[in-house]
Scaffold this motif. Structure first.
Motif, PDB file in Angstrom:
ATOM      1  N   ASN A  14      -5.681  18.758   5.410  1.00  0.00           N
ATOM      2  CA  ASN A  14      -5.273  17.930   4.266  1.00  0.00           C
ATOM      3  C   ASN A  14      -4.638  16.633   4.745  1.00  0.00           C
ATOM      4  O   ASN A  14      -3.949  16.614   5.758  1.00  0.00           O
ATOM      5  N   VAL A  15      -4.822  15.589   3.946  1.00  0.00           N
ATOM      6  CA  VAL A  15      -4.152  14.335   4.305  1.00  0.00           C
ATOM      7  C   VAL A  15      -3.310  13.799   3.155  1.00  0.00           C
ATOM      8  O   VAL A  15      -2.412  13.001   3.372  1.00  0.00           O
ATOM      9  N   CYS A  16      -3.599  14.255   1.934  1.00  0.00           N
ATOM     10  CA  CYS A  16      -2.874  13.746   0.769  1.00  0.00           C
ATOM     11  C   CYS A  16      -1.841  14.784   0.328  1.00  0.00           C
ATOM     12  O   CYS A  16      -2.210  15.859  -0.171  1.00  0.00           O
ATOM     13  N   PRO A  17      -0.572  14.491   0.497  1.00  0.00           N
ATOM     14  CA  PRO A  17       0.442  15.466   0.097  1.00  0.00           C
ATOM     15  C   PRO A  17       0.354  15.821  -1.387  1.00  0.00           C
ATOM     16  O   PRO A  17       0.568  16.965  -1.782  1.00  0.00           O
ATOM     17  N   SER A  18       0.018  14.835  -2.210  1.00  0.00           N
ATOM     18  CA  SER A  18       0.070  15.044  -3.648  1.00  0.00           C
ATOM     19  C   SER A  18      -0.952  16.083  -4.115  1.00  0.00           C
ATOM     20  O   SER A  18      -0.609  17.025  -4.841  1.00  0.00           O
ATOM     21  N   ILE A  19      -2.185  15.950  -3.697  1.00  0.00           N
ATOM     22  CA  ILE A  19      -3.189  16.939  -4.121  1.00  0.00           C
ATOM     23  C   ILE A  19      -2.940  18.264  -3.405  1.00  0.00           C
ATOM     24  O   ILE A  19      -3.162  19.332  -3.980  1.00  0.00           O
ATOM     25  N   TYR A  24      -4.252  14.543  -9.149  1.00  0.00           N
ATOM     26  CA  TYR A  24      -3.222  14.149  -8.180  1.00  0.00           C
ATOM     27  C   TYR A  24      -3.828  13.552  -6.903  1.00  0.00           C
ATOM     28  O   TYR A  24      -3.095  13.101  -6.034  1.00  0.00           O
ATOM     29  N   SER A  25      -5.146  13.586  -6.788  1.00  0.00           N
ATOM     30  CA  SER A  25      -5.775  12.987  -5.600  1.00  0.00           C
ATOM     31  C   SER A  25      -6.004  11.510  -5.870  1.00  0.00           C
ATOM     32  O   SER A  25      -5.907  11.046  -7.015  1.00  0.00           O
ATOM     33  N   ALA A  26      -6.329  10.779  -4.822  1.00  0.00           N
ATOM     34  CA  ALA A  26      -6.583   9.347  -5.013  1.00  0.00           C
ATOM     35  C   ALA A  26      -7.764   9.128  -5.950  1.00  0.00           C
ATOM     36  O   ALA A  26      -7.698   8.306  -6.869  1.00  0.00           O
ATOM     37  N   VAL A  33      -8.444   1.473  -2.469  1.00  0.00           N
ATOM     38  CA  VAL A  33      -7.944   2.741  -2.993  1.00  0.00           C
ATOM     39  C   VAL A  33      -6.434   2.663  -3.267  1.00  0.00           C
ATOM     40  O   VAL A  33      -5.979   2.847  -4.396  1.00  0.00           O
ATOM     41  N   LEU A  34      -5.664   2.351  -2.240  1.00  0.00           N
ATOM     42  CA  LEU A  34      -4.210   2.336  -2.428  1.00  0.00           C
ATOM     43  C   LEU A  34      -3.764   1.204  -3.352  1.00  0.00           C
ATOM     44  O   LEU A  34      -2.807   1.377  -4.125  1.00  0.00           O
ATOM     45  N   GLN A  35      -4.455   0.065  -3.284  1.00  0.00           N
ATOM     46  CA  GLN A  35      -3.997  -1.075  -4.101  1.00  0.00           C
ATOM     47  C   GLN A  35      -4.013  -0.738  -5.596  1.00  0.00           C
ATOM     48  O   GLN A  35      -3.013  -0.944  -6.278  1.00  0.00           O
ATOM     49  N   PRO A  36      -5.122  -0.218  -6.124  1.00  0.00           N
ATOM     50  CA  PRO A  36      -5.070   0.138  -7.552  1.00  0.00           C
ATOM     51  C   PRO A  36      -4.061   1.241  -7.872  1.00  0.00           C
ATOM     52  O   PRO A  36      -3.445   1.229  -8.942  1.00  0.00           O
ATOM     53  N   ILE A  37      -3.853   2.183  -6.937  1.00  0.00           N
ATOM     54  CA  ILE A  37      -2.857   3.240  -7.201  1.00  0.00           C
ATOM     55  C   ILE A  37      -1.476   2.601  -7.318  1.00  0.00           C
ATOM     56  O   ILE A  37      -0.687   2.918  -8.214  1.00  0.00           O
ATOM     57  N   SER A  38      -1.214   1.663  -6.420  1.00  0.00           N
ATOM     58  CA  SER A  38       0.073   0.983  -6.434  1.00  0.00           C
ATOM     59  C   SER A  38       0.204   0.105  -7.689  1.00  0.00           C
ATOM     60  O   SER A  38       1.253   0.077  -8.342  1.00  0.00           O
ATOM     61  N   GLN A  40       3.298   9.585  -2.638  1.00  0.00           N
ATOM     62  CA  GLN A  40       4.139   8.869  -1.671  1.00  0.00           C
ATOM     63  C   GLN A  40       3.631   7.460  -1.387  1.00  0.00           C
ATOM     64  O   GLN A  40       4.223   6.755  -0.593  1.00  0.00           O
ATOM     65  N   LEU A  41       2.521   7.091  -2.021  1.00  0.00           N
ATOM     66  CA  LEU A  41       1.886   5.800  -1.730  1.00  0.00           C
ATOM     67  C   LEU A  41       1.737   5.621  -0.221  1.00  0.00           C
ATOM     68  O   LEU A  41       1.990   4.550   0.324  1.00  0.00           O
ATOM     69  N   CYS A  42       1.346   6.712   0.418  1.00  0.00           N
ATOM     70  CA  CYS A  42       1.297   6.738   1.885  1.00  0.00           C
ATOM     71  C   CYS A  42       0.017   6.122   2.434  1.00  0.00           C
ATOM     72  O   CYS A  42      -0.081   5.834   3.618  1.00  0.00           O
ATOM     73  N   GLY A  43      -0.987   5.976   1.582  1.00  0.00           N
ATOM     74  CA  GLY A  43      -2.199   5.268   1.982  1.00  0.00           C
ATOM     75  C   GLY A  43      -3.197   6.065   2.804  1.00  0.00           C
ATOM     76  O   GLY A  43      -4.240   5.543   3.196  1.00  0.00           O
ATOM     77  N   ALA A  44      -2.916   7.340   3.031  1.00  0.00           N
ATOM     78  CA  ALA A  44      -3.848   8.137   3.835  1.00  0.00           C
ATOM     79  C   ALA A  44      -5.199   8.268   3.136  1.00  0.00           C
ATOM     80  O   ALA A  44      -6.258   8.279   3.770  1.00  0.00           O
ATOM     81  N   CYS A  45      -5.144   8.342   1.809  1.00  0.00           N
ATOM     82  CA  CYS A  45      -6.367   8.466   1.019  1.00  0.00           C
ATOM     83  C   CYS A  45      -7.309   7.297   1.307  1.00  0.00           C
ATOM     84  O   CYS A  45      -8.517   7.484   1.487  1.00  0.00           O
TER      85      CYS A  45
HETATM   86  S1  SF4 Z   1      -1.062   7.467  -1.403  1.00  0.00           S
HETATM   87 FE1  SF4 Z   1      -2.956   8.598  -1.529  1.00  0.00          FE
HETATM   88  S2  SF4 Z   1      -2.812  10.139   0.095  1.00  0.00           S
HETATM   89 FE2  SF4 Z   1      -0.722   9.354  -0.240  1.00  0.00          FE
HETATM   90  S3  SF4 Z   1       0.162  10.783  -1.735  1.00  0.00           S
HETATM   91 FE3  SF4 Z   1      -0.703   9.077  -2.924  1.00  0.00          FE
HETATM   92  S4  SF4 Z   1      -2.783   9.739  -3.459  1.00  0.00           S
HETATM   93 FE4  SF4 Z   1      -2.067  11.063  -1.805  1.00  0.00          FE
END
Ligand code: SF4
Ligand SMILES: Cc1cc2nc3c(=O)[nH]c(=O)nc-3n(C[C@H](O)[C@H](O)[C@H](O)COP(=O)(O)OP(=O)(O)OC[C@H]3O[C@@H](n4cnc5c(N)ncnc54)[C@H](O)[C@@H]3O)c2cc1C
Ligand code: SF4
Lengths: 422, 489
Positions: free
Chosen positions: A34-39, A47-49, A95-100, A78-83
């Motif tokens: 796993n790389v995404c803590p949230s999912i 909860y996944s990206a 991916v991370l930019q729209p989540i942020s 965590q907005l950790c960007g691994a996704c």
């Molecule tokens: S930034 Fe991406 S990988 Fe990190 S917790 Fe959020 S959705 Fe998961």
């Protein structure tokens, strides 16, 4: 850019779930995939990206319908960007930019998280992300006779950061850093009580205005003092000054270095000798905002080329995590006599987050610790006696989790080991 | 159908409140479908209890593993099997592995490679479930589809647990056909409308010998991965041929001589997609490589059990290729590219580059069957792509198709797809029209009966199989809790 500007990216999502895992070629077994803590914690695809992008795209189309669940999804990331790293192995899309941006939109719409509101109120009042901070920011340096970079000419400004300045258990990192810089004969100074929060963590939490406020304060001070080089001891601070300030055209030509990069340079330039033995088997944890998210910002503006492909004029270069800071901390560790470095499965661009980022540390400490527990177990599986990181927020979260759950693993910041070796 | 509070509570009592959700906020994430609820069972007993409740309340349900594919009607219960993610057993001696639905192929494969084993991984990628049947790059030696399913633990649509094959009479998973009930044709059916109803909760998959490394020496930072060295006794090459006929003859001979671990009939556009890290680089690479190839081709991976075996296989390959006027693509002889492809095409990790990266969508016609016949059809389907390319509706891949031999060529897979921007309604309509027409042509010209074609036309030509299937599902599912449509892969 606003959320709307990422509509095309979000619509590119093919729901392949790759963003849940480390890159497939790096999977070494059934564990640590796993790389995404949230999912990994919450399991619903939302909860996944990919799920987040699908939701945001739907909201742009059908209007924003906030529910408690939606906010739970938004703030438990965590907005950790691994996704983004895993997705961008194959896909050309943000991916991370729209989540942020989605998080920023929630705050803009007043859909905030009460715990984060409290932290931001503290920031507005005291200029720090450590709620209820006691004393003054520069107290830790009392008696050290350090130069005041706002008044005296220095080559390097050491930006200490909120947690290291205010948290009694973390001030050791500032003191270690001072010793190292002094040993190497660096002409450096601190801003002491005039230092203020970089704003990076406020940005992660979604409070863009507060971030911009902090950024402007910092850059005004830096410009006035004529600072050319800034060294930060904190990964959040590094990403804020280096990447986020640049994103908002506030950085100018300030050179920003993380302390691990700077120490690496001092060692390679022969200015710092590590000659005391530190017999320790360690593993290294890449902080997200030093590693993949420490990659420089790329300024780009363009339009989609009409037609069958998701391509732009001018062509868009994606930040895929390739240019993060991965080697300098490792090189530093390798130069400490007696230190043996064994890598974990999830490292560098696909490192598992410590859990403390994106406001999760404050809004859902249980989830932050759950995430840290997974990392501590992974670190333990390498046979290492200690996990070394390069950010006080990671160290704090690891240490508290170990205290809560019990483990023999020791936790160090890289400067603590360097201090032992000089 | 929305769930009332009482019914919701009954489901919640099975899985706990954190594992059920009907909040509208999560629905866009799940295929943009308004499900009655999404439920995350954690084990077989929970799946069974949920299925029984679905029968009690006459609620339709459908399971997903990683959920990449699938079409789901609104109002049903979605069973997201994410929490069922254990490798139950790897039996090296009897060469099978037992997995739960959410073990992804890369996990199982990594464990297997350490043990000198491998298994059939769907061309979709190692990011998908290891449990469901499918076919992919390594079919040449690992076979494909239902041939790889051994014993299965199945919750029927009524909520009974059925253990097929050897599991039906013992606690052993080694065989799908007995001693015990053999339900192979029902359980692993993937032909619409023949989607297996109910839920597989565990399945044994067949394992194969692997002489490659226990792990690839991957170096670099994403997306620039490469191998620090080509593992001993391994080689990857791409050969192009002056005609389809020559390519096909070479493919047959390679199968007969059993010298290639993998034979993947990539067209050159797919090679370009695999070895590049962005759309722009891909387009430039495709244009360059397209000039170098002399016609259709395929990609091979040779793995020797010993240096002598490797040398023998290389020599035979060279002979077959030269007898059919094949030409090796220079780019793939570069060890960096060779390494990338070798790793990607065994650890199946770049299919997304081939399919979704360009425009965000692709529509495909895949066929399992007799290669020579399906290739002939695919040439026509490729020609029919040309007007769409000219109009700018689909990505220019030279109109190419692709495919590969299965079980050393005993069977074969041929596929052709169009990549397009789903936001462009004209392109979408044009691609759907192309798909319909090529399926029709396949059937009327007697190449094959596409499973995507209309059942009431195809069924009568195939002994009315669709009516028989309907009878079977009615018997298995008296309460009608399994929605029709969808596909097992
Ligand atoms: S930034 Fe991406 S990988 Fe990190 S917790 Fe959020 S959705 Fe998961
Ligand atoms: C880009 C792309 C390329 C592809 N290439 C190939 C290929 O080369 N070869 C190939 O074989 N396939 C291919 N496919 C299809 C592929 O097999 C499936 O996408 C893959 O197996 C899906 O795995 P999954 O975990 O996502 O399954 P899901 O999407 O979760 O499930 C697939 C189907 O099986 C049903 N199902 C899921 N779990 C269960 C269960 N436990 N019991 C009963 N039914 C269940 C679902 O309802 C659904 O209809 C491709 C798909 C894509 C998108
Ligand atoms: S965000 Fe990227 S990796 Fe995740 S599902 Fe969408 S396309 Fe796949």
């Amino acid at each position: 850019m606003a959320l709307e500007d990422y509509r095309g990216d979000m619509e590119m999502c093919c729901r392949c779930s790759t963003c849940k895992f480390i890159p497939m070629q790096k999977v070494k077994g059934a564990q640590y995939v796993n790389v995404c803590p949230s999912i990994a914690k919450y399991n619903f695809h939302a909860y996944s990206a990919g799920g987040r992008l699908n939701i945001a795209a739907a909201m742009l189309k059908d209007g924003f319908k906030y529910t408690d669940k939606l906010l739970d999804i938004v703030y438990n990331c965590q907005l950790c960007g691994a996704c983004g790293v895993s997705c961008n192995y194959a896909m050309d899309m943000e991916v991370l930019q729209p989540i942020s941006e989605f998080r920023l939109r929630c705050v803009e719409d007043g859909k905030t998280n009460p715990a984060l509101d409290k932290v931001i109120a503290g920031l507005q009042k005291q200029g720090t992300m450590v709620p209820g901070a006691k004393g003054k920011r520069g107290d830790w340096a009392t008696g050290l006779k350090l130069k005041d970079a706002t008044k005296e000419k220095v080559d390097v400004l050491y930006h200490v950061g909120c947690l290291t300045s205010y948290d009694k258990n973390m001030q050791k990192l500032a003191k270690a850093t001072v010793k190292i810089l002094q040993k190497a004969g660096v002409n450096f100074g601190i801003a002491g009580n005039a230092e203020t929060c970089c704003g990076g963590r406020a940005y992660q939490m979604g409070y863009k205005e507060d971030f911009l406020n902090q950024a402007k304060k910092n850059m005004d001070m830096i410009k006035k003092a004529g600072i050319k080089t800034l060294v930060t001891g904190c990964a959040d601070g590094y990403q804020a000054f280096k990447v986020l300030y640049d994103k908002y055209n506030l950085k100018g030509d300030l050179e920003v270095l993380h302390i691990s990069e700077y120490i690496d340079k001092l060692i390679k330039d022969g200015k710092l000798k590590l000659n005391k033995k530190v017999n320790l088997n360690v593993t290294y944890h890449d902080p997200c905002r030093l590693g993949r998210l420490g990659e420089p910002w790329i300024h780009w503006e363009g339009k989609k080329v009409p037609g069958d492909r998701f391509v732009f004029d001018p062509p868009k270069e994606y930040r895929r995590g390739t240019k993060g800071v991965y080697e300098p901390p490792r090189d530093v560790l390798k130069s400490i006599p007696g230190v043996k470095l064994t890598e974990m499965t999830r490292i560098k661009e696909y490192a598992w987050c410590c859990g403390a980022g994106g406001g999760v540390n404050e809004s859902n400490p249980g989830f932050a610790r759950w995430t840290a527990r997974e990392r501590i177990e992974e670190a333990g599986s390498t046979g290492a006696e200690a996990i070394v990181t390069a950010c006080p927020w990671c160290e704090k979260n690891f240490s508290e989790t170990i205290k809560e759950n019990g483990s023999n693993l020791k936790v160090y910041d890289i400067v603590e080991l360097v201090e032992k070796a000089i | 159908m929305a769930l009332n509070k009482e019914v919701y509570k009954e489901f919640e009592d099975v899985v706990g409140e954190e594992n059920i959700c009907n909040d509208p906020a999560i629905m866009p994430a799940y295929f943009s479908t308004e499900f009655a609820a999404v439920i995350l069972p954690g084990n077989t007993a929970e799946v069974q209890a949920i299925v029984k409740l679905c029968n009690k309340h006459k609620m339709q349900f459908r399971p997903i593993c990683t959920g990449w594919t699938g079409m789901f009607p609104p109002g049903i219960i979605l069973l997201d099997l994410r929490r069922m993610n254990r490798i139950i057993e790897i039996n090296e001696k009897n060469m099978y592995a037992v997995v739960e639905p959410y073990v992804i192929s890369s996990q199982l494969q990594a464990e297997l490679m350490k043990r000198g084993l491998n298994f059939c991984i769907k061309g979709a990628g190692t990011n998908c479930t290891a449990m469901l049947r499918g076919h992919g790059h390594m079919d040449q030696t690992t076979s494909g589809d239902d041939r790889n399913h051994l014993a299965i633990e199945w919750i029927t649509p009524e909520g009974d647990i059925v253990r097929s094959g050897s599991l039906g009479s013992s606690d052993e998973w080694f065989c799908g056909d007995g001693p015990g009930p053999s339900l192979r044709s029902i359980l692993t059916s993937a032909v619409p409308p023949g989607v297996t109803p109910g839920v597989f909760t565990k399945a044994a998959v067949k394992l194969y010998h692997w002489s490659g490394p226990s792990a690839y020496p991957v170096e670099g930072i994403s997306p620039h991965y490469s191998l620090s060295e080509i593992p001993p006794n391994m080689m990857a090459r791409y050969f192009s041929f002056p005609s389809v006929e020559k390519m096909w003859q070479a493919e047959l001979k390679i199968g007969e001589s059993e010298i290639c671990f993998e034979l993947m009939g990539f067209n050159i556009s797919m090679v370009a997609a695999n070895i590049t890290t962005s759309n722009e680089e891909e387009e430039e690479t495709f244009n360059r490589l397209n000039k170098e190839v002399q016609g259709p081709g395929f990609f091979v991976i040779v793995v020797g059990d010993t240096p002598a075996d490797f040398e023998y296989k290389q020599r035979v390959l060279e002979k077959i290729v030269s007898e059919n006027d094949g030409k090796s693509l220079k780019a793939v002889e570069d060890p960096r590219i060779e390494g990338i492809l070798m790793c990607q095409c065994t650890r199946i990790s770049a299919s997304i580059r081939e399919t979704f990266r360009n425009g965000g969508a692709f529509n495909s016609i895949p066929i399992m069957g007799q290669r020579d016949l399906t290739i002939k059809w695919a040439i026509g389907a490729g020609k029919a792509k040309e007007p769409l390319i000219e109009k700018g509706y689909i990505v220019d891949d030279g109109g190419a198709f692709f495919g590969w031999g299965v079980e050393q060529g005993h069977l074969g897979k041929t596929e052709i797809f169009c990549k397009f921007d789903p936001g462009n309604p004209e392109a979408k309509a044009a691609v759907e029209g192309w798909q319909k027409e090529q399926n029709r042509r396949a059937f009327t010209e007697r190449y094959f009966a596409s499973t995507m074609g209309p059942q009431d036309e195809i069924g009568p030509a195939l002994l009315n199989y669709h009516l028989w299937w309907q009878k079977i599902t009615e018997a298995l599912d008296p309460n009608g809790v399994s929605p029709s449509g969808g596909s097992l892969v």
